[in-house]
Enzyme design. Sequence first.
Site, PDB file in Angstrom:
ATOM      1  N   HIS A 204      16.356  -7.656  92.879  1.00  0.00           N
ATOM      2  CA  HIS A 204      15.195  -7.997  93.719  1.00  0.00           C
ATOM      3  C   HIS A 204      15.542  -9.030  94.808  1.00  0.00           C
ATOM      4  O   HIS A 204      15.642  -8.671  95.962  1.00  0.00           O
ATOM      5  CB  HIS A 204      13.984  -8.484  92.909  1.00  0.00           C
ATOM      6  CG  HIS A 204      13.498  -7.496  91.908  1.00  0.00           C
ATOM      7  ND1 HIS A 204      13.077  -6.239  92.257  1.00  0.00           N
ATOM      8  CD2 HIS A 204      13.390  -7.572  90.552  1.00  0.00           C
ATOM      9  CE1 HIS A 204      12.717  -5.577  91.158  1.00  0.00           C
ATOM     10  NE2 HIS A 204      12.901  -6.360  90.118  1.00  0.00           N
ATOM     11  N   ASP A 255      14.159   1.300  89.304  1.00  0.00           N
ATOM     12  CA  ASP A 255      13.442   0.266  88.548  1.00  0.00           C
ATOM     13  C   ASP A 255      12.346   0.831  87.646  1.00  0.00           C
ATOM     14  O   ASP A 255      12.642   1.381  86.597  1.00  0.00           O
ATOM     15  CB  ASP A 255      12.901  -0.774  89.547  1.00  0.00           C
ATOM     16  CG  ASP A 255      12.459  -2.065  88.884  1.00  0.00           C
ATOM     17  OD1 ASP A 255      12.540  -2.153  87.643  1.00  0.00           O
ATOM     18  OD2 ASP A 255      12.029  -2.994  89.590  1.00  0.00           O
TER      19      ASP A 255
END
Length: 342
Positions: A204, A255
């Site tokens: 991220h 993800d």
Amino acid sequence: MWPGVARTISLPGFVNAHSHAFQRALRGRAAGGDFWAWREGMLDEAEHQTVESVAALYASTYREMRAAGFTAVGEFHYLGLETAFSAAEAADDAGIAFVCVYAAYARGGLPRMRQASVAAYLAELEQLRARGIAVAIAPHSVRACPRDWLEQLGRYAADDALPLHVHADEQPREIEECVAEHGMRPIELLADCGCLGERTTVVHATHADGRELDLLRDSCSSICACLTTEADLGDGFLPATRVRHRGIPLCVGSDSNVRIDPFEELRQLEGIARRQEGRRNVFSTDELWEIGGPNGGIALGLEAWPAIEINPAHRSLEGVAEEHLRAALISGCGADVVVSPA
Ligand SMILES: [Zn+2]
């Protein structure tokens, strides 16, 4: 070999450097008003997973990845050891190269996610390695791992030359909590604990500030951006152009698997960069294909993964000259241009 398709074009396969396959089950559920509310629904789903449900759900999710052009996956696994074996078998069945990015979890989350000590975590990791499963060390986050865990895990990864993956800076609250506990931001803490380096991938880095990005650059660490998930969860925008200007290697991951489409991940990355810079072609086509494939392979410590076949007669490629194919795939196609292995 490719039924119904007269001619195919072979291209390198994509690498999905960050997946939580069980979260595929959550798509379409409203699941709360923000990341933290969504997380409650996610934990509820995690709690109910069994060896059998993982075997079934992961096999179908990995087949979907394989059909979409992801031919390798780094499964960031925090559901315990037995289900990790099921995930590895599911990947094998689906024909997707697999790395178990096995999460170390000291506090928070669910009991099934946690280990009693770093030694207990490493004993589980060694059981995976003993079965020939490729692994990466993964302190889940600075939320889940205290300083002494981070220090020990960073040392182990360095000594064994293993990849190290860690979530950081996905949400502002996580940064505030880290500053309150440690007097520094998450990536600063990771640097302080010896967790950054050329085998490290920070997942991220959405809210990383300039100093944190400098630390990633100076340590040759990578960032895994998870664009469709970050959009779905309202995380924020990757500082894409600041990352690129520093030369920090990027890779991508699906993800939460709300979408499984490598072209869409890359299109969103370039879309964010274009909006931030106010111009087109910020990342070149070559760079985007590197981000989609080889950079993910490096992040996972993989040397090889299967290629993919594209159907050039697909209607979304009609009229596209072959020299523009790779750019057109990213800017204007969905994963249905990939011909599924028979
Ligand atoms: Zn994640």
